[in-house]
Design an enzyme around this catalytic site. Sequence first.
Site, PDB file in Angstrom:
ATOM      1  N   ASN A   1       0.828  -1.201   0.000  1.00  0.00           N
ATOM      2  CA  ASN A   1       0.000   0.000   0.000  1.00  0.00           C
ATOM      3  C   ASN A   1       0.861   1.249   0.000  1.00  0.00           C
ATOM      4  OD1 ASN A   1      -0.446   1.864   2.559  1.00  0.00           O
ATOM      5  ND2 ASN A   1       0.113  -0.166   3.338  1.00  0.00           N
TER       6      ASN A   1
ATOM      7  N   PHE B   1      -1.678   8.236   4.267  1.00  0.00           N
ATOM      8  CA  PHE B   1      -2.472   8.853   5.354  1.00  0.00           C
ATOM      9  C   PHE B   1      -3.761   9.503   4.838  1.00  0.00           C
ATOM     10  CE2 PHE B   1       1.269   9.760   8.538  1.00  0.00           C
ATOM     11  CZ  PHE B   1       1.372   8.407   8.796  1.00  0.00           C
TER      12      PHE B   1
ATOM     13  N   SER C   1       5.380   5.163   8.724  1.00  0.00           N
ATOM     14  CA  SER C   1       4.726   4.869   7.450  1.00  0.00           C
ATOM     15  C   SER C   1       5.643   5.290   6.312  1.00  0.00           C
ATOM     16  CB  SER C   1       3.390   5.606   7.347  1.00  0.00           C
ATOM     17  OG  SER C   1       2.453   4.968   8.163  1.00  0.00           O
TER      18      SER C   1
ATOM     19  N   ASN D   1       4.868   6.034   3.321  1.00  0.00           N
ATOM     20  CA  ASN D   1       4.169   6.689   2.211  1.00  0.00           C
ATOM     21  C   ASN D   1       3.972   8.190   2.363  1.00  0.00           C
ATOM     22  OD1 ASN D   1       3.819   4.150   0.854  1.00  0.00           O
ATOM     23  ND2 ASN D   1       2.331   3.681   2.453  1.00  0.00           N
ATOM     24  N   THR D   2       4.544   8.767   3.402  1.00  0.00           N
ATOM     25  CA  THR D   2       4.568  10.223   3.533  1.00  0.00           C
ATOM     26  C   THR D   2       6.039  10.620   3.474  1.00  0.00           C
ATOM     27  OG1 THR D   2       2.560  10.281   4.875  1.00  0.00           O
ATOM     28  CG2 THR D   2       4.028  12.171   5.063  1.00  0.00           C
TER      29      THR D   2
ATOM     30  N   LYS E   1       5.367   3.708  17.180  1.00  0.00           N
ATOM     31  CA  LYS E   1       5.378   2.663  16.146  1.00  0.00           C
ATOM     32  C   LYS E   1       6.541   2.871  15.192  1.00  0.00           C
ATOM     33  CE  LYS E   1       2.421   0.227  12.888  1.00  0.00           C
ATOM     34  NZ  LYS E   1       1.035   0.044  12.441  1.00  0.00           N
TER      35      LYS E   1
ATOM     36  N   ASN F   1       5.828  -1.445  11.419  1.00  0.00           N
ATOM     37  CA  ASN F   1       5.003  -1.000  10.294  1.00  0.00           C
ATOM     38  C   ASN F   1       5.348  -1.836   9.043  1.00  0.00           C
ATOM     39  OD1 ASN F   1       3.339   0.803   8.693  1.00  0.00           O
ATOM     40  ND2 ASN F   1       3.708   2.330  10.273  1.00  0.00           N
TER      41      ASN F   1
HETATM   42  C1  LIG Z   1      -3.705  -0.926   3.604  1.00  0.00           C
HETATM   43  C2  LIG Z   1      -2.888  -0.681   4.817  1.00  0.00           C
HETATM   44  C3  LIG Z   1      -2.958   0.546   5.445  1.00  0.00           C
HETATM   45  C4  LIG Z   1      -2.202   0.799   6.584  1.00  0.00           C
HETATM   46  N1  LIG Z   1      -2.312   2.004   7.197  1.00  0.00           N
HETATM   47  C5  LIG Z   1      -1.610   2.242   8.333  1.00  0.00           C
HETATM   48  C6  LIG Z   1      -1.752   3.473   9.017  1.00  0.00           C
HETATM   49  O1  LIG Z   1      -2.531   4.344   8.624  1.00  0.00           O
HETATM   50  N2  LIG Z   1      -0.986   3.673  10.122  1.00  0.00           N
HETATM   51  C7  LIG Z   1      -0.132   2.720  10.607  1.00  0.00           C
HETATM   52  O2  LIG Z   1       0.505   2.952  11.626  1.00  0.00           O
HETATM   53  N3  LIG Z   1      -0.013   1.531   9.994  1.00  0.00           N
HETATM   54  C8  LIG Z   1      -0.725   1.269   8.874  1.00  0.00           C
HETATM   55  N4  LIG Z   1      -0.594   0.064   8.256  1.00  0.00           N
HETATM   56  C9  LIG Z   1       0.377  -0.931   8.787  1.00  0.00           C
HETATM   57  C10 LIG Z   1      -0.266  -1.957   9.703  1.00  0.00           C
HETATM   58  O3  LIG Z   1      -0.817  -1.346  10.837  1.00  0.00           O
HETATM   59  C11 LIG Z   1       0.761  -3.024  10.134  1.00  0.00           C
HETATM   60  O4  LIG Z   1       1.759  -2.409  10.918  1.00  0.00           O
HETATM   61  C12 LIG Z   1       1.420  -3.722   8.962  1.00  0.00           C
HETATM   62  O5  LIG Z   1       0.492  -3.924   7.904  1.00  0.00           O
HETATM   63  C13 LIG Z   1       2.020  -5.076   9.340  1.00  0.00           C
HETATM   64  O6  LIG Z   1       1.038  -5.977   9.793  1.00  0.00           O
HETATM   65  P1  LIG Z   1       0.346  -7.108   8.843  1.00  0.00           P
HETATM   66  O7  LIG Z   1       1.462  -7.827   8.158  1.00  0.00           O
HETATM   67  O8  LIG Z   1      -0.426  -7.963   9.787  1.00  0.00           O
HETATM   68  O9  LIG Z   1      -0.517  -6.377   7.905  1.00  0.00           O
HETATM   69  C14 LIG Z   1      -1.339  -0.214   7.105  1.00  0.00           C
HETATM   70  C15 LIG Z   1      -1.282  -1.464   6.479  1.00  0.00           C
HETATM   71  C16 LIG Z   1      -2.042  -1.711   5.344  1.00  0.00           C
HETATM   72  C17 LIG Z   1      -1.958  -3.071   4.685  1.00  0.00           C
END
Ligand SMILES: Cc1cc2nc3c(=O)[nH]c(=O)nc-3n(C[C@H](O)[C@H](O)[C@H](O)COP(=O)(O)O)c2cc1C
Length: 346
Positions: A108, A112, A172, A174-175, A207, A236
């Site tokens: 992704n 934000f 994150s 992406n910013t 985080k 993350n």
């Molecule tokens: C589509 C998507 C959007 C996410 N948005 C955020 C976010 O806004 N803030 C954040 O701290 N982590 C965000 N994450 C990261 C997740 O909270 C998590 O740390 C990461 O996906 C690893 O866990 P997983 O492998 O179980 O998905 C996002 C992950 C995905 C897939």
Amino acid sequence: MAFYPLVRPLAFALDAERAHRLTIALLARTKPRLPPPADPALAVRVAGLDFASPVGLAAGFDKDAEAWRQLLGLGFGFVEVGTLTPRPQAGNERPRLFRLVEDRAAINRMGFNNRGQAEALARLAGPSPGIVGVNIGANKENVGGAAAIADYAAGVRAMTGVADYLTVNISSPNTPGLRALQDAGALDALLEAVIEARGAGPPVFLKVAPDLLPTDIEAIARIAIDRRVDALIVANTTVSRPHLRSPQRGEAGGLSGAPLKPLALARLRDFARATHGALPLIAAGGIASGADAFERIRAGASLVQLYTAMVYEGPRIARRINRELKLLLARHGFARLEEAIGAERS
Ligand SMILES: Cc1cc2nc3c(=O)[nH]c(=O)nc-3n(C[C@H](O)[C@H](O)[C@H](O)COP(=O)(O)O)c2cc1C
């Protein structure tokens, strides 16, 4: 009845973000159910909060706090909403969310996208059936300057009254420039401001990214301990690209799901070593089963979170992991989950 195997092909026929929007909209329209009965063996106390289960829903799934009550009803011990920025923002251009089905992963680059803290605040008001964390970030135009710190402090002040805990998200990918807040000088100034803004408010979690180097980890651990952060979330999404098979593997953004698992586990062990028990750790990244959760707990995590596995496994995942965890604890001779935290190191 197993419902998700029937629905998944329909959801996967849609663009990933559209399917996600639809899921949230449907959930938000469902009457929240009370969480299933908790098993006392799975209870954990972290940062003064009593978690009925250590399995949480990670940030990003319910960014705008639309369905957190319903999500708690699925058996998650806690739900983290956000990332929320002070002002609403659109995020990056679509498409920006990709399923990597062959890899049980996602990439992704949302950036934000969220409707801002004021709107979420209203939806978070009122009684809660469980623990809700609020994950905060900075608006894009403010990242890279002093205004970023002001955005985090404003977020803390705005959301304190509705959050059981706050997560400072500086990881994150992406910013542009956001992850530079993990650098020692910037992080120290940020945490000073955040902890001051928090005052007598809820615990503050930090985080971090899974792409940190050993020297970064030592510095972050030291600063987080010195500034009295209440827990670290490791981690993350990653900007690295382990071997992937899916056609979407070349997309830019943060990778999550199964291929992130080894990296997230390695970083958790690094942080366990660097914090030597001085800070609770929360594990995220590729967790999809009781065995995955148990491995992180033995490596030092007090809690775990997941996102991507729910896309592949459906809404029963929290209950399944709770059930599997309970069996694994008994099989390894632990009466309670808290006894297993960090067991591989002692
Ligand atoms: C589509 C998507 C959007 C996410 N948005 C955020 C976010 O806004 N803030 C954040 O701290 N982590 C965000 N994450 C990261 C997740 O909270 C998590 O740390 C990461 O996906 C690893 O866990 P997983 O492998 O179980 O998905 C996002 C992950 C995905 C897939």
